[in-house]
Design an enzyme around this catalytic site. Sequence first.
Site, PDB file in Angstrom:
ATOM      1  CD  GLU A  90       7.194  10.273   2.129  1.00 56.37           C
ATOM      2  OE1 GLU A  90       6.783  10.175   3.281  1.00 56.37           O
ATOM      3  OE2 GLU A  90       8.154   9.602   1.682  1.00 56.37           O
ATOM      4  N   GLY A 131       3.523  -1.625   7.899  1.00 56.29           N
ATOM      5  CA  GLY A 131       2.375  -2.092   8.675  1.00 56.29           C
ATOM      6  C   GLY A 131       2.302  -1.362  10.003  1.00 56.29           C
ATOM      7  CG  ASN A 180      -3.664  -4.471  -1.829  1.00 58.27           C
ATOM      8  OD1 ASN A 180      -2.780  -5.052  -1.224  1.00 58.27           O
ATOM      9  ND2 ASN A 180      -4.436  -3.581  -1.273  1.00 58.27           N
ATOM     10  CG  ASP A 211      -6.738   0.915  -2.176  1.00 57.56           C
ATOM     11  OD1 ASP A 211      -7.262   1.093  -3.298  1.00 57.56           O
ATOM     12  OD2 ASP A 211      -6.020   1.762  -1.631  1.00 57.56           O
ATOM     13  CG  HIS A 234       2.806  -4.072   1.316  1.00 51.16           C
ATOM     14  ND1 HIS A 234       2.900  -4.757   2.500  1.00 51.16           N
ATOM     15  CD2 HIS A 234       1.709  -3.286   1.423  1.00 51.16           C
ATOM     16  CE1 HIS A 234       1.896  -4.397   3.280  1.00 51.16           C
ATOM     17  NE2 HIS A 234       1.155  -3.506   2.660  1.00 51.16           N
ATOM     18  N   GLY A 261       7.431   3.802   2.996  1.00 46.83           N
ATOM     19  CA  GLY A 261       7.464   3.911   4.449  1.00 46.83           C
ATOM     20  C   GLY A 261       6.191   4.618   4.890  1.00 46.83           C
TER      21      GLY A 261
END
Lengths: 140, 480
Positions: free
Chosen positions: B210, B406, B329, B99, B403, B378
């Site tokens: 969000e 996970g 990324n 991505d 970042h 988040g």
Amino acid sequence: MATERWEHFSHEADIGVRGYGGSKAAAFEQAARAALAVVVDLDTVQARERIDIACEAPDDVLLLVDWLNAIVFEIATRQMLFSRVEVEMDGLRLMARLWGELIDLDRHQPGVEIKGATYTEARVEYRPDGTWMAQCVVDV
Amino acid sequence: MFKIMDTSLFERKSETEWVLSPRDGMRVPVVIFASEKLIRAMDEKVREQAVNVATLPGIQVASFAMPDAHWGYGFPIGGVAAFDPKQDGVVSAGGVGFDISCGVRTLQTGLTRKDLEPATKALADELSRAIPAGVGSTGRVHLGLPEMDRMLRGGAQWAVKEGYGTDADLEYCEEHGCMDGAEPEYVSEQAKRRQQDEMGTLGSGNHYLEVQEVAEIYDERIAQIYGLHRGDLLVSIHCGSRGLGHQIGTDYLRKMVMAAAQHGLALPERELACAPIHSTTGREYLGAMRAGINCALANRQMLTHLTRKAFAFVFPGAVPTLFYDVSHNTCKVERHEVEGVSKKLHVHRKGATRAFGPGHPEIPEAWREAGQPVLIGGSMGTCSYILAGTAESERLAFSSAVHGAGRAMSRHQAIQKWQGRQLVQELAGRGIVIRCRSMRGVAEEAPGAYKNVSEVVDAANQAGLARKVAQLVPVICVKG
């Protein structure tokens, strides 16, 4: 346990897909079902329309990854989901047929789209019991 | 398959810095930034992958892993590695990820949580109508190939020209919204076909839009500069370059695997596939990858436009402004000092955020004295953070930070453990409105399936990679 079957295996961020079969083609078929099941519960997808895929690669692992990526491409560009898979192999050439239907978010309740198949944990193996296994991690 | 990392090989340089000295073909050390708790929870694969990266030609200073590092493809996710083209340095498709330019964009709405209160449901409905999300969803525009190439060259600048936003937005994007050096001719036809109907779509999985409330301020001075106050309403969009970026990743991972031997690269693992920066494959990948960055920037710009329309419908006159847009990324050419010498390096950040310190010319003027905003997403229902780049971060890890959280649990485990509908109700009880058409999608993204983002942010703050400024809590979450 049935010779032809698929399963998911764990990877920290993503998902491993694994297929077993009595032939290499059958293992590739099952690996594809494992990948399709990452996206959706296969029982919810009706086999209304057929599409054909052909790939060729220099070795088994590259062929497996190419094959799964070809499916990812078809899902993305046709906005379809698939539930039935048939694979034929001639050396390092693969011819496949997939059956499925257009995505219906409300009916299919899909999980996550696959971004691509990777070379992580990618293996195609002939096993001591005379069956084949094909696996890799897919990025979601 | 999870195996705890063997930390006995590391020398602990400070509370949060763990160093593995070069051995067995490593050209530089591995440096992991983490609290003791975080490093002890890392997978052995993180060490293996960071060590493998340390063996690559042209790598500078160290193979770094951020506090949120986990097992990736060749490179660890949360990995940072810089290569010098003058020392046969390489570029890696796995070191950027599928991505390309996935990132977070945050908007300041000018409204407060109180303003939203009576209209929460109306805004949630309007946003979920406006934002195409989920597997197979399509955008409102179909891009033909000539227009696609213009988008790939222009990024968010193209989107603004097309009427999706204003010039003022571009000031608050990395690279002013347009990555130089994009070469659409090196992007395959398949990649372009995957993108034709995906412009202005959110995607699925951990991507989201969000509406958030600023819940805590940790650094009043920087918050003042950023214009953040407790109770402010923000919008954060987490997504990337959609099908186009994914296909570029797929195409070039294969090309790099095929060409490795020809480039004389003996790779410890196939998935570590890379190519010399100056090779044909390397140059073509860079051109394609930069086009992928522009696709992500254009996509987030179009989503911003859709968000604004939804806001204007519910709150006439409200125009959310862009706070910042940052990718996690990427591979970017940046100037960094190595042993006293200023060098132009190709810095890979895979699941890591650029974090330039105060005064850096790349930072929008309004935020420059505070340092670059570092936006940490988040997961659904958990908090997010805004951090600021520090002066030390340049010395620590080429100005890089974490970042996100996970996953702590596989998607399969998550759907065994949680039910989508129940989660939506539970979150509603906590004042969080979820809009997602797939209940399986919700279950896979259960807040409990992720690691604790606060621990990761605290470790980054403690290590000096970035300074904690504000905590954001979700009010509305639109998921794919």
